[in-house]
Design a protein around this motif. Structure first.
Motif, PDB file in Angstrom:
ATOM      1  N   ASP A 272     -18.756 -16.561  -7.310  1.00 55.80           N
ATOM      2  CA  ASP A 272     -20.177 -16.908  -7.378  1.00 55.80           C
ATOM      3  C   ASP A 272     -20.480 -18.280  -6.778  1.00 55.80           C
ATOM      4  O   ASP A 272     -21.591 -18.542  -6.357  1.00 55.80           O
ATOM      5  N   ASP A 273     -19.513 -19.161  -6.744  1.00 53.85           N
ATOM      6  CA  ASP A 273     -19.703 -20.513  -6.235  1.00 53.85           C
ATOM      7  C   ASP A 273     -19.663 -20.503  -4.714  1.00 53.85           C
ATOM      8  O   ASP A 273     -18.702 -20.021  -4.119  1.00 53.85           O
ATOM      9  N   PRO A 274     -20.679 -21.049  -4.018  1.00 54.95           N
ATOM     10  CA  PRO A 274     -20.700 -21.033  -2.552  1.00 54.95           C
ATOM     11  C   PRO A 274     -19.524 -21.763  -1.906  1.00 54.95           C
ATOM     12  O   PRO A 274     -19.227 -21.547  -0.744  1.00 54.95           O
ATOM     13  N   THR A 275     -18.849 -22.637  -2.643  1.00 55.21           N
ATOM     14  CA  THR A 275     -17.714 -23.373  -2.071  1.00 55.21           C
ATOM     15  C   THR A 275     -16.385 -22.712  -2.395  1.00 55.21           C
ATOM     16  O   THR A 275     -15.336 -23.211  -2.007  1.00 55.21           O
ATOM     17  N   ASP A 276     -16.414 -21.596  -3.110  1.00 56.09           N
ATOM     18  CA  ASP A 276     -15.196 -20.937  -3.563  1.00 56.09           C
ATOM     19  C   ASP A 276     -14.954 -19.676  -2.742  1.00 56.09           C
ATOM     20  O   ASP A 276     -15.890 -18.966  -2.403  1.00 56.09           O
ATOM     21  N   ASP A 277     -13.716 -19.407  -2.415  1.00 53.80           N
ATOM     22  CA  ASP A 277     -13.364 -18.174  -1.716  1.00 53.80           C
ATOM     23  C   ASP A 277     -12.795 -17.173  -2.702  1.00 53.80           C
ATOM     24  O   ASP A 277     -12.240 -17.534  -3.729  1.00 53.80           O
ATOM     25  N   GLY A 278     -12.918 -15.908  -2.376  1.00 54.71           N
ATOM     26  CA  GLY A 278     -12.429 -14.846  -3.249  1.00 54.71           C
ATOM     27  C   GLY A 278     -10.918 -14.734  -3.235  1.00 54.71           C
ATOM     28  O   GLY A 278     -10.221 -15.386  -2.469  1.00 54.71           O
ATOM     29  N   VAL A 279     -10.409 -13.900  -4.121  1.00 52.61           N
ATOM     30  CA  VAL A 279      -8.979 -13.623  -4.162  1.00 52.61           C
ATOM     31  C   VAL A 279      -8.579 -12.894  -2.887  1.00 52.61           C
ATOM     32  O   VAL A 279      -9.429 -12.406  -2.150  1.00 52.61           O
ATOM     33  N   GLN A 280      -7.298 -12.806  -2.626  1.00 51.78           N
ATOM     34  CA  GLN A 280      -6.839 -12.243  -1.363  1.00 51.78           C
ATOM     35  C   GLN A 280      -5.846 -11.108  -1.621  1.00 51.78           C
ATOM     36  O   GLN A 280      -4.648 -11.288  -1.536  1.00 51.78           O
ATOM     37  N   PRO A 281      -6.354  -9.897  -1.908  1.00 53.15           N
ATOM     38  CA  PRO A 281      -5.454  -8.766  -2.110  1.00 53.15           C
ATOM     39  C   PRO A 281      -4.904  -8.241  -0.788  1.00 53.15           C
ATOM     40  O   PRO A 281      -5.406  -8.585   0.276  1.00 53.15           O
ATOM     41  N   ALA A 282      -3.874  -7.407  -0.865  1.00 56.17           N
ATOM     42  CA  ALA A 282      -3.259  -6.834   0.338  1.00 56.17           C
ATOM     43  C   ALA A 282      -3.250  -5.314   0.250  1.00 56.17           C
ATOM     44  O   ALA A 282      -3.157  -4.743  -0.833  1.00 56.17           O
ATOM     45  N   ALA A 283      -3.340  -4.672   1.398  1.00 49.56           N
ATOM     46  CA  ALA A 283      -3.185  -3.215   1.513  1.00 49.56           C
ATOM     47  C   ALA A 283      -1.973  -2.961   2.392  1.00 49.56           C
ATOM     48  O   ALA A 283      -1.906  -3.454   3.519  1.00 49.56           O
ATOM     49  N   VAL A 284      -1.005  -2.222   1.867  1.00 45.82           N
ATOM     50  CA  VAL A 284       0.224  -1.917   2.599  1.00 45.82           C
ATOM     51  C   VAL A 284       0.420  -0.410   2.590  1.00 45.82           C
ATOM     52  O   VAL A 284       0.271   0.241   1.552  1.00 45.82           O
ATOM     53  N   VAL A 285       0.740   0.147   3.759  1.00 48.29           N
ATOM     54  CA  VAL A 285       0.999   1.576   3.860  1.00 48.29           C
ATOM     55  C   VAL A 285       2.117   1.791   4.881  1.00 48.29           C
ATOM     56  O   VAL A 285       2.243   1.036   5.840  1.00 48.29           O
ATOM     57  N   ILE A 286       2.942   2.793   4.640  1.00 49.09           N
ATOM     58  CA  ILE A 286       4.006   3.172   5.566  1.00 49.09           C
ATOM     59  C   ILE A 286       3.636   4.534   6.147  1.00 49.09           C
ATOM     60  O   ILE A 286       3.308   5.462   5.401  1.00 49.09           O
ATOM     61  N   VAL A 287       3.641   4.633   7.485  1.00 45.77           N
ATOM     62  CA  VAL A 287       3.258   5.879   8.144  1.00 45.77           C
ATOM     63  C   VAL A 287       4.281   6.239   9.221  1.00 45.77           C
ATOM     64  O   VAL A 287       4.921   5.374   9.801  1.00 45.77           O
ATOM     65  N   LYS A 288       4.427   7.546   9.456  1.00 39.47           N
ATOM     66  CA  LYS A 288       5.241   8.065  10.557  1.00 39.47           C
ATOM     67  C   LYS A 288       4.417   9.168  11.213  1.00 39.47           C
ATOM     68  O   LYS A 288       4.504  10.345  10.841  1.00 39.47           O
ATOM     69  N   PRO A 289       3.580   8.800  12.193  1.00 41.42           N
ATOM     70  CA  PRO A 289       2.686   9.792  12.795  1.00 41.42           C
ATOM     71  C   PRO A 289       3.446  10.855  13.579  1.00 41.42           C
ATOM     72  O   PRO A 289       4.505  10.589  14.145  1.00 41.42           O
ATOM     73  N   THR A 290       2.892  12.057  13.602  1.00 43.25           N
ATOM     74  CA  THR A 290       3.489  13.157  14.368  1.00 43.25           C
ATOM     75  C   THR A 290       2.948  13.205  15.792  1.00 43.25           C
ATOM     76  O   THR A 290       3.526  13.866  16.648  1.00 43.25           O
ATOM     77  N   THR A 291       1.822  12.531  16.022  1.00 45.34           N
ATOM     78  CA  THR A 291       1.263  12.338  17.359  1.00 45.34           C
ATOM     79  C   THR A 291       0.854  10.871  17.465  1.00 45.34           C
ATOM     80  O   THR A 291       0.716  10.189  16.451  1.00 45.34           O
ATOM     81  N   ASP A 292       0.659  10.376  18.679  1.00 45.49           N
ATOM     82  CA  ASP A 292       0.198   8.994  18.841  1.00 45.49           C
ATOM     83  C   ASP A 292      -1.171   8.846  18.167  1.00 45.49           C
ATOM     84  O   ASP A 292      -2.028   9.731  18.291  1.00 45.49           O
ATOM     85  N   ILE A 293      -1.359   7.728  17.456  1.00 43.11           N
ATOM     86  CA  ILE A 293      -2.635   7.469  16.774  1.00 43.11           C
ATOM     87  C   ILE A 293      -3.050   6.015  16.994  1.00 43.11           C
ATOM     88  O   ILE A 293      -2.216   5.142  17.207  1.00 43.11           O
ATOM     89  N   ASP A 294      -4.354   5.784  16.940  1.00 39.39           N
ATOM     90  CA  ASP A 294      -4.915   4.437  16.985  1.00 39.39           C
ATOM     91  C   ASP A 294      -5.350   4.054  15.579  1.00 39.39           C
ATOM     92  O   ASP A 294      -6.113   4.801  14.942  1.00 39.39           O
ATOM     93  N   VAL A 295      -4.875   2.897  15.103  1.00 39.05           N
ATOM     94  CA  VAL A 295      -5.199   2.465  13.746  1.00 39.05           C
ATOM     95  C   VAL A 295      -5.896   1.111  13.761  1.00 39.05           C
ATOM     96  O   VAL A 295      -5.757   0.322  14.697  1.00 39.05           O
ATOM     97  N   GLY A 296      -6.637   0.862  12.697  1.00 40.88           N
ATOM     98  CA  GLY A 296      -7.313  -0.411  12.490  1.00 40.88           C
ATOM     99  C   GLY A 296      -7.716  -0.504  11.035  1.00 40.88           C
ATOM    100  O   GLY A 296      -7.441   0.400  10.239  1.00 40.88           O
ATOM    101  N   VAL A 297      -8.379  -1.588  10.687  1.00 45.81           N
ATOM    102  CA  VAL A 297      -8.850  -1.785   9.312  1.00 45.81           C
ATOM    103  C   VAL A 297     -10.364  -1.620   9.305  1.00 45.81           C
ATOM    104  O   VAL A 297     -11.073  -2.197  10.132  1.00 45.81           O
TER     105      VAL A 297
END
Length: 144
Positions: free
Chosen positions: A95-120
């Motif tokens: 809520d404080d304009p000078t404060d930043d939020g927490v920093q969670p992470a998203a982790v995934v392991i993939v083995k595509p069967t065809t070429d794929i383009d990924v992003g967030v």
């Protein structure tokens, strides 16, 4: 006792924001640029993953504080097949304009069967036009 089998990183890319990303809304892509890489590259916010290779995808994002509490949900996305990868992460600002939020992470392991383009991709925001902090938002992809 069995021996531990270590995997070798075959290719990698580290991504960052060139500057704070503003005006994030639901369905926005995180606009990563390459920080360092060997064997992978980013184009139009996406990285191409080759079929038959196992990849570890990791990102952590941070909202810049605002006068009101804001939050957003982000997830790795396979844009080639229009599907989400793994479980999304919820990022909260303080809520404080000078404060930043927490920093969670998203982790995934993939083995595509065809070429794929990924992003967030942002999948939800509780207020329009949110902002990600360039100094604390990053992603990495490496093949094993």
């Amino acid at each position: 006792m069995g021996a531990t089998r270590l995997k070798t990183v075959k290719a990698f890319i580290n991504l960052k924001l060139a500057s704070d990303q503003i005006n994030i809304n639901a369905n926005s892509e995180v606009t990563f640029v390459e920080e360092s890489a060997d064997g992978l590259s980013v184009s139009s916010n996406r990285v191409t993953l080759k079929a038959g290779t196992t990849y570890v995808l990791s990102c952590d994002l941070r909202h810049v504080g605002s006068a009101t509490s804001t939050s957003g949900t982000y997830i790795w996305r396979d844009y080639t097949n229009s599907v989400n990868l793994g479980i999304g992460l919820l990022v909260n600002s303080q809520d404080d304009p000078t404060d930043d939020g927490v920093q969670p992470a998203a982790v995934v392991i993939v083995k595509p069967t065809t070429d794929i383009d990924v992003g967030v991709r942002c999948t939800f925001v509780n207020a329009a036009n949110q902002k990600l902090a360039a100094d604390a938002t990053q992603a990495s992809i490496y093949s094993i």
